[in-house]
Design an enzyme around this catalytic site. Structure first.
Site, short mmCIF file in Angstrom:
data_model
loop_
_atom_site.label_atom_id
_atom_site.label_comp_id
_atom_site.label_asym_id
_atom_site.label_seq_id
_atom_site.Cartn_x
_atom_site.Cartn_y
_atom_site.Cartn_z
N ARG A 227 47.75 -10.86 64.19
CA ARG A 227 48.52 -11.77 65.04
C ARG A 227 49.91 -12.07 64.48
NH1 ARG A 227 44.22 -16.38 65.57
NH2 ARG A 227 43.25 -15.22 63.86
N GLN B 223 39.89 -2.23 49.26
CA GLN B 223 38.85 -2.23 50.30
C GLN B 223 39.41 -1.35 51.41
OE1 GLN B 223 38.50 -5.75 52.72
NE2 GLN B 223 36.32 -5.47 53.10
N ASP C 286 45.24 -16.35 52.72
CA ASP C 286 46.18 -16.91 53.71
C ASP C 286 46.10 -18.44 53.80
OD1 ASP C 286 43.69 -17.07 54.90
OD2 ASP C 286 44.30 -16.22 56.82
N GLU D 149 30.53 -19.05 62.29
CA GLU D 149 31.84 -18.71 62.84
C GLU D 149 31.93 -19.21 64.27
OE1 GLU D 149 34.43 -17.31 60.91
OE2 GLU D 149 32.86 -18.06 59.61
N ASN E 218 96.14 -21.71 36.93
CA ASN E 218 96.24 -22.07 38.33
C ASN E 218 96.49 -20.80 39.15
OD1 ASN E 218 97.35 -22.98 40.92
ND2 ASN E 218 97.21 -25.00 39.98
C1 UD1 Z 1 37.47 -17.05 57.56
C2 UD1 Z 1 36.04 -17.62 57.49
C3 UD1 Z 1 35.97 -18.91 58.29
C4 UD1 Z 1 37.00 -19.89 57.75
C5 UD1 Z 1 38.39 -19.27 57.74
C6 UD1 Z 1 39.34 -20.18 57.02
C7 UD1 Z 1 34.57 -15.68 57.31
C8 UD1 Z 1 33.60 -14.82 57.99
N1 UD1 Z 1 35.11 -16.66 58.03
O1 UD1 Z 1 37.72 -16.74 58.92
O2 UD1 Z 1 34.69 -19.48 58.22
O3 UD1 Z 1 36.99 -21.07 58.54
O4 UD1 Z 1 38.39 -18.01 57.05
O5 UD1 Z 1 40.67 -19.72 57.13
O6 UD1 Z 1 34.83 -15.50 56.14
N2 UD1 Z 1 39.76 -10.18 54.45
C9 UD1 Z 1 39.58 -9.07 53.63
N3 UD1 Z 1 38.75 -8.08 54.04
C10 UD1 Z 1 38.08 -8.13 55.20
C11 UD1 Z 1 38.26 -9.26 56.02
C12 UD1 Z 1 39.10 -10.27 55.62
O7 UD1 Z 1 40.17 -9.00 52.56
O8 UD1 Z 1 37.34 -7.18 55.49
C13 UD1 Z 1 40.65 -11.26 53.99
C14 UD1 Z 1 41.84 -11.50 54.91
O9 UD1 Z 1 42.96 -10.75 54.48
C15 UD1 Z 1 42.08 -13.00 54.75
C16 UD1 Z 1 40.71 -13.55 54.41
O10 UD1 Z 1 39.92 -12.45 53.99
O11 UD1 Z 1 42.97 -13.29 53.69
C17 UD1 Z 1 40.06 -14.24 55.60
O12 UD1 Z 1 39.96 -13.31 56.64
P1 UD1 Z 1 40.27 -13.72 58.13
O13 UD1 Z 1 40.09 -12.55 58.99
O14 UD1 Z 1 41.55 -14.46 58.22
O15 UD1 Z 1 39.04 -14.71 58.40
P2 UD1 Z 1 38.99 -15.88 59.44
O16 UD1 Z 1 38.62 -15.32 60.74
O17 UD1 Z 1 40.22 -16.67 59.35
MG MG Z 2 42.18 -16.46 58.59
#
Ligand code: UD1
Ligand code: MG
Length: 486
Positions: free
Chosen positions: A19, A79, A109, A161, A383
């Site tokens: 996003r 990953q 984040d 979630e 100057n």
């Molecule tokens: C996640 C949490 C949610 C929480 C929220 C807070 C899970 C399943 N959900 O959701 O409960 O309220 O954060 O902000 O964890 N990332 C990886 N590898 C992956 C997926 C994600 O490194 O395969 C990293 C992303 O870069 C990010 C973080 O994990 O920094 C969170 O991932 P994101 O997709 O933002 O999770 P949310 O949907 O925000």
């Molecule tokens: Mg997030």
């Protein structure tokens, strides 16, 4: 003191941040002096972890390069496919097979997180001997976030979630901040049991909590005192909102240490900047990078300083500076441009529409108007007249100019480098100086002036100039007639 707990920090930074709609991976977006990832690493730094693992994926090369710069001690782990936060932690731990004690997991984040809050989470977790502890917060708008589901006794049951939640669970306003402490062994065991049986088909780290509860393991919730710290960043609108919140936090911090900030809403100070007591920061001012502002200096309005040091009592008005040093009591602007290695000694003045690069301006020396100063050394109390240009570039190489102490350069002069004007020397206005001027001499390169009488009447007849000249000629003639005979 021996360390009581072995600690590993795992930062999750592999996601794309769709996003954000950006070529830059989300965690590398800047926020007042650090990237999102940089802020998270800073918040985790006081834990003094034995090892910090950063899980990278999208834009891995860029993230790795950034880590090498800001956190060379951190280990990036790839990953390759983003199969969920649980999967990401598993990959991270595979790179730390000896991790024991506490594993702290932080989403990459969540940049407003404070070190104190992470420390309090870890203390609570270790103090309680919990298998897992999640940082939670009550938020006004929980949309999109995981919810903390508690049983009737208030104990954590699971984290669900939003997309997998029932309407009743969606109504909960206590959310998962994405920051956790785990017991390493029990985390590993639970990660092995995760399934991807959910709306996104991903392995959710959050499911570890439900699994541990089912196994009768003690889990805990640590509620953040200030929910603002737990705000995540998913798009640029949220990033801008975080930036405003961080701006207010930083400005408030400086005001409490004795800095005057006249308009906090338009003052943007990077977290890496330092400001001394009784400095005054006026409106529309940005202080960035390694900038330092000394005591009682006045900066602004309308100033941007990047990696610039401002001495005590100096003033900088409506100007832009990068990599410059401004000495005590010196004055800059309005409308000056200081470039890298511009060094102003104490009480020096660089005034209006003046650009200075790689040059020293000596104590009390003045460059007040409309000048370019490049690759120069200007002595104390010299100057430099308006519109003086230090001609430093011959099209191939740059050369230096030296102007001695208390030298005086007349207006509209070109100093053609390499050249030296000695101490106490003068240069006549309008000169193009390409040879050294000895101390105390006057250098002058102007052609002598000649006036061609009556030229306008002959060559520009009928113009306003010719008419004005004719009136002046008549007035002079009448004045001569009226004058009493000597
Ligand atoms: C996640 C949490 C949610 C929480 C929220 C807070 C899970 C399943 N959900 O959701 O409960 O309220 O954060 O902000 O964890 N990332 C990886 N590898 C992956 C997926 C994600 O490194 O395969 C990293 C992303 O870069 C990010 C973080 O994990 O920094 C969170 O991932 P994101 O997709 O933002 O999770 P949310 O949907 O925000
Ligand atoms: Mg997030």
């Amino acid at each position: 003191m021996p360390q009581l707990h072995l600690r590993t920090v795992v930062v999750l930074a592999a996601g794309e941040g769709k996003r954000m709609k950006s070529a830059l991976p989300k965690v590398l977006h800047p926020l007042l002096g650090r990237t999102l990832l940089g802020h998270v690493l800073t918040a985790a730094a006081p834990l003094v972890a034995d090892r910090t693992v950063v899980v990278v994926g999208h834009g891995a090369d860029q993230v790795r390069a950034h880590l090498a710069e800001v956190a060379p001690e951190a280990t990036p782990v790839l990953q390759a496919e983003q199969l969920g936060t649980g999967h990401a932690v598993r990959i991270g731990l595979d790179a730390a097979p000896d991790a024991a004690g506490t594993v702290v997991v932080i989403n990459g984040d969540v940049p407003l997180l404070r070190p104190e809050t992470v420390a309090a989470l870890v203390d609570a977790h270790e103090g309680a001997g919990a298998a897992a502890t999640v940082l939670a917060a009550e938020v006004p708008d929980p949309a999109g976030l995981g919810r903390i589901v508690r049983d009737s006794a208030g104990r954590l049951e699971q984290i669900v979630e939003e997309r997998d939640a029932t309407p009743a669970q969606r109504a909960l306003r206590e959310i998962n901040a994405g920051i956790y402490a785990f017991d390493a062994a029990r985390l590993r065991a639970a990660l092995g049991k995760l399934s991807a049986d959910n709306d996104q088909g991903e392995e959710y780290l959050t499911d570890v909590f439900g699994l541990l509860v089912s196994a009768g393991e003690p889990v805990a919730v640590h509620v953040a005192a200030d929910h603002v710290e737990t705000l995540g960043c998913n798009d640029r609108v949220e990033l801008a909102a975080l930036r405003r919140l961080l701006r207010d936090r930083v400005n408030e911090g400086w005001m409490r240490t004795g800095v005057s900030i006249l308009d906090p809403a338009t003052t943007w100070i990077d977290v890496t900047v330092a400001v001394d007591r009784d400095a005054v920061i006026d409106q529309n001012t940005q202080l960035r990078g390694g900038t330092v502002v000394g005591a009682e200096a006045v900066v602004g309005p309308d100033v941007t300083l990047i990696d610039t040091v401002i001495g005590p009592g100096a003033t900088v008005l409506r100007s832009h500076a990068v990599g410059a040093e401004v000495g005590p009591g010196a004055s800059v602007g309005p409308y000056a441009y200081l470039r890298p290695a511009a060094k102003l000694a104490e009480r020096a003045k660089v005034g209006t529409f003046v650009e200075v690069k790689n040059s020293e301006v000596g104590a009390g020396a003045k460059v007040p108007h409309l000048s370019y100063v490049g690759d120069a050394t200007i002595g104390a109390k010299a100057n430099i007249g308006a519109a003086t240009i230090f001609v430093n570039y011959d099209g191939v190489n740059k050369h230096r100019t030296t102007v001695g102490e208390a030298a005086f350069i007349g207006c509209d002069t070109s100093l053609i480098a390499p050249v030296e004007v000695g101490p106490g020397a003068y240069v006549a206005a309008g000169s193009a100086v390409s040879q050294d001027v000895p101390p105390g001499a006057l250098g002058v390169t102007r052609a002598p002036q000649r006036n061609i009488e009556g030229w306008v009447a002959r060559r520009r007849p009928g113009t306003a100039s010719a008419e004005a000249a004719e009136r002046a000629r008549q007035a002079a003639a009448e004045a001569a007639e009226d004058a009493p005979e000597a």
